[in-house]
Write a protein that holds these residues in place. Structure first.
Motif, PDB file in Angstrom:
ATOM      1  N   SER A  20      10.797 116.886 109.097  1.00 26.19           N
ATOM      2  CA  SER A  20      11.460 117.852 108.214  1.00 26.19           C
ATOM      3  C   SER A  20      11.488 119.265 108.782  1.00 26.19           C
ATOM      4  O   SER A  20      12.470 119.985 108.579  1.00 26.19           O
ATOM      5  N   LYS A  25      12.459 115.807 116.706  1.00 25.64           N
ATOM      6  CA  LYS A  25      13.017 114.462 116.694  1.00 25.64           C
ATOM      7  C   LYS A  25      11.919 113.476 117.084  1.00 25.64           C
ATOM      8  O   LYS A  25      10.874 113.866 117.618  1.00 25.64           O
ATOM      9  N   GLY A 145      15.690 110.705 117.441  1.00 21.21           N
ATOM     10  CA  GLY A 145      16.592 111.208 116.422  1.00 21.21           C
ATOM     11  C   GLY A 145      15.810 111.901 115.326  1.00 21.21           C
ATOM     12  O   GLY A 145      14.571 111.931 115.349  1.00 21.21           O
ATOM     13  N   SER A 146      16.511 112.434 114.347  1.00 15.80           N
ATOM     14  CA  SER A 146      15.860 113.211 113.285  1.00 15.80           C
ATOM     15  C   SER A 146      15.944 112.532 111.918  1.00 15.80           C
ATOM     16  O   SER A 146      15.594 113.127 110.906  1.00 15.80           O
ATOM     17  N   SER A 147      16.393 111.290 111.875  1.00 13.31           N
ATOM     18  CA  SER A 147      16.565 110.584 110.602  1.00 13.31           C
ATOM     19  C   SER A 147      15.234 110.049 110.077  1.00 13.31           C
ATOM     20  O   SER A 147      14.226 109.995 110.775  1.00 13.31           O
ATOM     21  N   ALA A 148      15.257 109.625 108.814  1.00 13.88           N
ATOM     22  CA  ALA A 148      14.077 108.996 108.219  1.00 13.88           C
ATOM     23  C   ALA A 148      13.720 107.715 108.966  1.00 13.88           C
ATOM     24  O   ALA A 148      12.534 107.380 109.118  1.00 13.88           O
TER      25      ALA A 148
END
Length: 410
Positions: A20, A25, A145-148
């Protein structure tokens, strides 16, 4: 991100994670170290991040700790952390050190980083060399990556005997900027810090002075990660790393900053949350135990007594069996070197007072049994000997703990 109405307020970001904060990442992949489970993970910052770290006090420090300490010492910054599970690379001699350096170099080359900006960590079985072909294969697959989903991939990759992923996230406003801090960790057995068999990673987009961050982490660790215990053993690989990349664009934080206390609360809440999640997920555990000692002459005495209680095998087995045996608690207190008045101690399990001024208090065994059947048990001790207090966290000791550790390598 939640809007903050009070600039001094630290809020939990319930849907947040260690990704967050701005600019971070992660990735996690299957390299074959643990069969068909994810076993290599990476956290990377867009820019080099100010870094602080604390390590195990076990005299046999694993090779990756030595390499990471060297990396951080270069300039106090780290941009990437690579972690493998399934093999601790501990007690592996010169070859283990070479493998840790090679792992660092591969990550640096893949992401065009300077080698000293990469930290390495390993967790798993002690005395086994890293399977470098698999490590190489895993690093080649990393695509952060930066996703959940990316966060979950990393969290899965660092687990050993853990049964759940552990994460938290908090935010606050500092210098009019929203500052976010997130954390993740692994740890389930060989938990008895200073430190434990845990790897912890805390990320923040705050701009922080490196020396101030190191001192803050060390102080907070004493009251959080070093106050948990599962089984009384301290491992060879334990590390907590904080990365602060400054992308929130606040003014540099240190003890002289007028909102330093806000940052300290962010770090404290993050560390305590992760510490309690580790204690709750202790190998074979069915209950989280929290012990609070009040009325001590100083906080060190209070913390020491709380940890002695929660670390007692007799207390832990009593909690597992829902047996309100307060005698085991007072016995644990008496084993410490902290100052006490033996005639003035109160003990309560949850809301049920069992000892008052060191004399038995009448209580309902049925009520105590019902309380102890829950999955969160609090033990309160009042020494009536001062104004200081301290907490510690642990878990019960079940039959499953023996099953897990009797066959750990198989």
């Amino acid at each position: 991100m939640h809007a903050l109405s009070n600039t001094k307020e630290v809020r939990e970001v319930t849907d947040g994670s260690f990704l967050s904060p701005k600019g971070f990442k992660a990735a996690g992949v299957e390299a074959g170290i643990k069969g068909n489970k994810k076993d290599i993970g990476l956290i990377v910052s867009e820019v080099p991040a100010v870094c602080a770290a604390v390590y195990t006090t076990n005299q046999f420090q694993a090779a990756p700790l030595k390499v990471t300490q060297e990396s951080i010492a270069k300039e106090g910054r780290i941009q990437a952390v690579v972690v493998n599970s399934g093999c601790a690379n501990a007690c592996t001699g010169e070859q283990g050190l070479k493998d840790a350096y090679e792992t660092r170099k591969m990550v640096a080359d893949k992401f065009s980083l300077q080698e000293h900006l990469v930290a390495v960590a390993s967790t798993g079985v002690i005395g086994v060399n890293l399977p470098m072909e698999k490590i190489t294969k895993g690093i080649e697959q990393l695509n952060p990556g930066s996703s959940a989903a990316a966060a979950a991939d990393f969290q899965h990759a660092i687990l050993t005997t853990d049964t759940v992923m552990k994460t938290c996230c908090y935010s606050a406003v500092i210098d009019g900027k929203t500052v976010t801090m997130g954390g993740t960790c692994k740890g389930s057995g060989m938990i008895h810090p200073n430190m434990a068999t845990m790897l912890g990673y805390i990320t923040t987009d705050a701009l922080v002075d490196q020396a101030a961050l190191q001192l803050a982490l060390r102080n907070v660790t004493e009251k959080s990660f070093n106050q948990i215990t599962v089984d009384g053993d301290t491992s060879t690989n334990d590390t907590v790393i904080v990365l602060a990349n400054g992308m929130a664009e606040n003014k540099t934080l240190n003890a002289a900053h007028p909102e330093w206390d806000v940052f300290m609360e962010l770090l404290t809440k993050t560390s305590e949350s992760l510490a309690k999640q580790i204690a709750k997920d202790g190998e074979g555990a069915t209950k989280l135990i929290e012990v609070e000692v009040r009325g001590a002459q100083d906080s060190l005495d209070a913390r020491m007594m709380a940890k002695q209680i929660v670390g007692s095998s007799l207390v832990k087995t009593a909690v597992y069996g829902a047996d309100a045996n307060w005698g085991r608690i007072i016995s644990s207190i008496g084993q410490t070197k902290g100052a006490i008045n033996p005639a003035a101690v109160d003990i309560a399990i949850g809301p049920i007072v069992m000892l008052k001024n060191s004399e038995p208090a009448a209580f309902s065994e049925e009520e105590a049994l019902e309380y102890l059947k829950g999955d969160f048990v609090q033990i309160f001790v009042d020494l009536h000997n001062g104004d200081a207090s301290g907490k510690a966290w642990g878990c019960d000791l079940s039959y499953d703990y023996i099953k897990i550790n009797a066959s750990y390598r198989t």
